[in-house]
Write a protein that holds these residues in place. Sequence first.
Motif, PDB file in Angstrom:
ATOM      1  N   VAL A 256       0.757  -1.281   0.007  1.00 19.69           N
ATOM      2  CA  VAL A 256       0.127  -0.101  -0.120  1.00 19.69           C
ATOM      3  C   VAL A 256       0.827   1.259  -0.001  1.00 19.69           C
ATOM      4  O   VAL A 256       1.889   1.603   0.975  1.00 19.69           O
ATOM      5  CB  VAL A 256      -0.979  -0.068   1.114  1.00 19.69           C
ATOM      6  CG1 VAL A 256      -1.916   1.413   1.170  1.00 19.69           C
ATOM      7  CG2 VAL A 256      -1.872  -1.224   1.240  1.00 19.69           C
ATOM      8  N   VAL A 257       0.873   2.052  -1.276  1.00 18.21           N
ATOM      9  CA  VAL A 257       1.795   3.072  -1.262  1.00 18.21           C
ATOM     10  C   VAL A 257       1.295   4.241  -0.333  1.00 18.21           C
ATOM     11  O   VAL A 257       0.145   4.509  -0.240  1.00 18.21           O
ATOM     12  CB  VAL A 257       1.778   3.569  -2.728  1.00 18.21           C
ATOM     13  CG1 VAL A 257       2.813   4.787  -2.934  1.00 18.21           C
ATOM     14  CG2 VAL A 257       2.353   2.297  -3.497  1.00 18.21           C
ATOM     15  N   ASP A 258       2.427   4.725   0.593  1.00 20.89           N
ATOM     16  CA  ASP A 258       2.215   6.114   1.386  1.00 20.89           C
ATOM     17  C   ASP A 258       2.147   6.996   0.229  1.00 20.89           C
ATOM     18  O   ASP A 258       3.217   7.563  -0.020  1.00 20.89           O
ATOM     19  CB  ASP A 258       3.317   6.002   2.186  1.00 20.89           C
ATOM     20  CG  ASP A 258       3.200   7.015   3.199  1.00 20.89           C
ATOM     21  OD1 ASP A 258       2.108   8.172   2.884  1.00 20.89           O
ATOM     22  OD2 ASP A 258       3.702   7.290   4.161  1.00 20.89           O
ATOM     23  N   MET A 259       1.009   7.813  -0.098  1.00 28.08           N
ATOM     24  CA  MET A 259       0.807   8.935  -1.195  1.00 28.08           C
ATOM     25  C   MET A 259       1.580  10.054  -0.528  1.00 28.08           C
ATOM     26  O   MET A 259       2.034  10.922  -1.307  1.00 28.08           O
ATOM     27  CB  MET A 259      -0.551   9.017  -1.425  1.00 28.08           C
ATOM     28  CG  MET A 259      -1.387   7.849  -1.915  1.00 28.08           C
ATOM     29  SD  MET A 259      -0.588   7.232  -3.600  1.00 28.08           S
ATOM     30  CE  MET A 259      -0.513   8.824  -4.652  1.00 28.08           C
ATOM     31  N   GLU A 260       1.575  10.526   0.754  1.00 26.42           N
ATOM     32  CA  GLU A 260       2.258  11.598   1.072  1.00 26.42           C
ATOM     33  C   GLU A 260       3.722  11.489   0.736  1.00 26.42           C
ATOM     34  O   GLU A 260       4.501  12.440   0.447  1.00 26.42           O
ATOM     35  CB  GLU A 260       1.980  11.853   2.697  1.00 26.42           C
ATOM     36  CG  GLU A 260       0.590  12.343   2.893  1.00 26.42           C
ATOM     37  CD  GLU A 260       0.052  13.809   2.176  1.00 26.42           C
ATOM     38  OE1 GLU A 260       1.093  14.523   2.171  1.00 26.42           O
ATOM     39  OE2 GLU A 260      -1.095  13.874   1.747  1.00 26.42           O
ATOM     40  N   GLU A 261       4.293  10.377   1.177  1.00 27.96           N
ATOM     41  CA  GLU A 261       5.657  10.012   1.023  1.00 27.96           C
ATOM     42  C   GLU A 261       5.881  10.166  -0.586  1.00 27.96           C
ATOM     43  O   GLU A 261       7.183  10.796  -0.780  1.00 27.96           O
ATOM     44  CB  GLU A 261       5.966   8.833   1.625  1.00 27.96           C
ATOM     45  CG  GLU A 261       7.693   8.617   1.532  1.00 27.96           C
ATOM     46  CD  GLU A 261       8.495   9.248   2.263  1.00 27.96           C
ATOM     47  OE1 GLU A 261       9.826   9.310   2.191  1.00 27.96           O
ATOM     48  OE2 GLU A 261       7.801  10.232   2.999  1.00 27.96           O
ATOM     49  N   LEU A 262       5.186   9.708  -1.200  1.00 28.59           N
ATOM     50  CA  LEU A 262       5.294   9.709  -2.569  1.00 28.59           C
ATOM     51  C   LEU A 262       5.343  10.979  -3.271  1.00 28.59           C
ATOM     52  O   LEU A 262       6.131  11.423  -3.902  1.00 28.59           O
ATOM     53  CB  LEU A 262       4.248   8.685  -3.575  1.00 28.59           C
ATOM     54  CG  LEU A 262       4.449   8.488  -4.986  1.00 28.59           C
ATOM     55  CD1 LEU A 262       5.825   8.021  -5.258  1.00 28.59           C
ATOM     56  CD2 LEU A 262       3.157   7.807  -5.505  1.00 28.59           C
ATOM     57  N   ARG A 263       4.502  11.925  -2.674  1.00 35.17           N
ATOM     58  CA  ARG A 263       4.408  13.488  -3.272  1.00 35.17           C
ATOM     59  C   ARG A 263       5.708  13.783  -2.775  1.00 35.17           C
ATOM     60  O   ARG A 263       6.193  14.747  -3.560  1.00 35.17           O
ATOM     61  CB  ARG A 263       3.035  13.882  -2.625  1.00 35.17           C
ATOM     62  CG  ARG A 263       1.783  13.573  -3.458  1.00 35.17           C
ATOM     63  CD  ARG A 263       0.715  14.320  -2.658  1.00 35.17           C
ATOM     64  NE  ARG A 263      -0.579  13.854  -3.356  1.00 35.17           N
ATOM     65  CZ  ARG A 263      -1.372  13.000  -2.370  1.00 35.17           C
ATOM     66  NH1 ARG A 263      -1.004  12.663  -1.379  1.00 35.17           N
ATOM     67  NH2 ARG A 263      -2.475  12.663  -3.075  1.00 35.17           N
ATOM     68  N   ARG A 264       6.017  13.778  -1.481  1.00 35.58           N
ATOM     69  CA  ARG A 264       7.262  14.253  -0.957  1.00 35.58           C
ATOM     70  C   ARG A 264       8.568  13.861  -1.944  1.00 35.58           C
ATOM     71  O   ARG A 264       9.527  14.916  -2.288  1.00 35.58           O
ATOM     72  CB  ARG A 264       7.377  14.000   0.491  1.00 35.58           C
ATOM     73  CG  ARG A 264       8.701  14.633   1.114  1.00 35.58           C
ATOM     74  CD  ARG A 264       8.874  14.278   2.429  1.00 35.58           C
ATOM     75  NE  ARG A 264       9.427  12.789   2.480  1.00 35.58           N
ATOM     76  CZ  ARG A 264      10.783  12.692   2.256  1.00 35.58           C
ATOM     77  NH1 ARG A 264      11.643  13.575   1.932  1.00 35.58           N
ATOM     78  NH2 ARG A 264      11.244  11.296   2.233  1.00 35.58           N
ATOM     79  N   LEU A 265       8.667  12.790  -2.207  1.00 36.73           N
ATOM     80  CA  LEU A 265       9.663  12.241  -2.944  1.00 36.73           C
ATOM     81  C   LEU A 265       9.875  12.664  -4.394  1.00 36.73           C
ATOM     82  O   LEU A 265      10.816  12.994  -5.003  1.00 36.73           O
ATOM     83  CB  LEU A 265       9.775  10.641  -2.963  1.00 36.73           C
ATOM     84  CG  LEU A 265      10.154   9.871  -1.428  1.00 36.73           C
ATOM     85  CD1 LEU A 265       9.998   8.370  -1.747  1.00 36.73           C
ATOM     86  CD2 LEU A 265      11.820  10.420  -1.251  1.00 36.73           C
ATOM     87  N   GLY A 266       8.424  12.847  -5.033  1.00 31.53           N
ATOM     88  CA  GLY A 266       8.373  12.939  -6.115  1.00 31.53           C
ATOM     89  C   GLY A 266       8.510  14.536  -6.544  1.00 31.53           C
ATOM     90  O   GLY A 266       8.611  15.002  -7.873  1.00 31.53           O
TER      91      GLY A 266
END
Length: 320
Positions: free
Chosen positions: A90-100
């Motif tokens: 389950v992807v952590d969307m907040e973390e993905l936005r931060r990394l992206g």
Amino acid sequence: KTTVTTTTTTTTTAHQQEEQAKDPQHSQQQQTRLEESNINSSNKTTLSSSSNNNSTSTSKTSTKSTTAATPKQRKSYKHQIFERTISADVVDMEELRRLGWNGIPLQYKPLAWKLLLGYLPANASRRAHFLVRKRTEYQQAVAQHYNIPNESRLVQEQEVLRQVLVDVPRTAPDIALFRSDVVRRALTRLLYVWAMRHPASSYVQGINDLATPLVVVFLQEYQQGRHQGKTSNNNNNNQDEGQSTTSCCSVEYVLSGQVLEHVSEEEMQHVEADCYWCLTNLLAGIQDHYTSDQPGVQRMVMRLQELVTRVDADLVKHLQ
């Protein structure tokens, strides 16, 4: 010291000669022992040399094996963190936005864009079924709105289709990929279907340019998967082929249009459907930028004016 040593050696030699003359049998035994000692010493030297050679050979073989097993390029820390995040169940969307925010590595961009645009669910176990359903839904929409006789369209629908057909050839005409008939037909279908399903704004110029990066990135996804399969099968057999396949995954290879030679008709349909849904989600947040009087654009200009006023009031006075 040299004189004393020489005298001692001469005396010892003379004494040994006298002993040998007195006892020939004893002299012969000593000679035999000396020869055996020399043979043993020679054998030890040969074994030691052989052992050293074997050790050197083993070391070289081990070094070659280690070199072959070591990957050419190790993943950077950023790649490792991104891979760990996007490969989670389950992807952590907040973390993905931060990394992206600082850029998305090329190989993760197709999946990351689909997640960030809200097209794919964060739960990996639901994605396969979800993709089948959404791609089927899009094909049904194409059959309903596009694959129909032109006489059955309303006058307004004919005007929208005409505008789309005029704009698609103007889309990135200097890039070979978008001069392809396959890509132009795909863009025509997805833009027209979007306009039919969003009559409030319908189609306006500029929406076609939002679809172009989606096409490039999603086409690259299929070539990446094919490259990874070839690399795992041919890594030890054909290094040149692996290198050429790597270039096949580059953005330049996709933009040149050569990627279309290796993408099947079904895969192209998947790319088209994915582009449609991602474009739909992207435009959902800025749809009022394209409606009458463009209220979304006016709102953004007002926000920019407020921001500049707080940051640099003298500049605002000067512009006014």
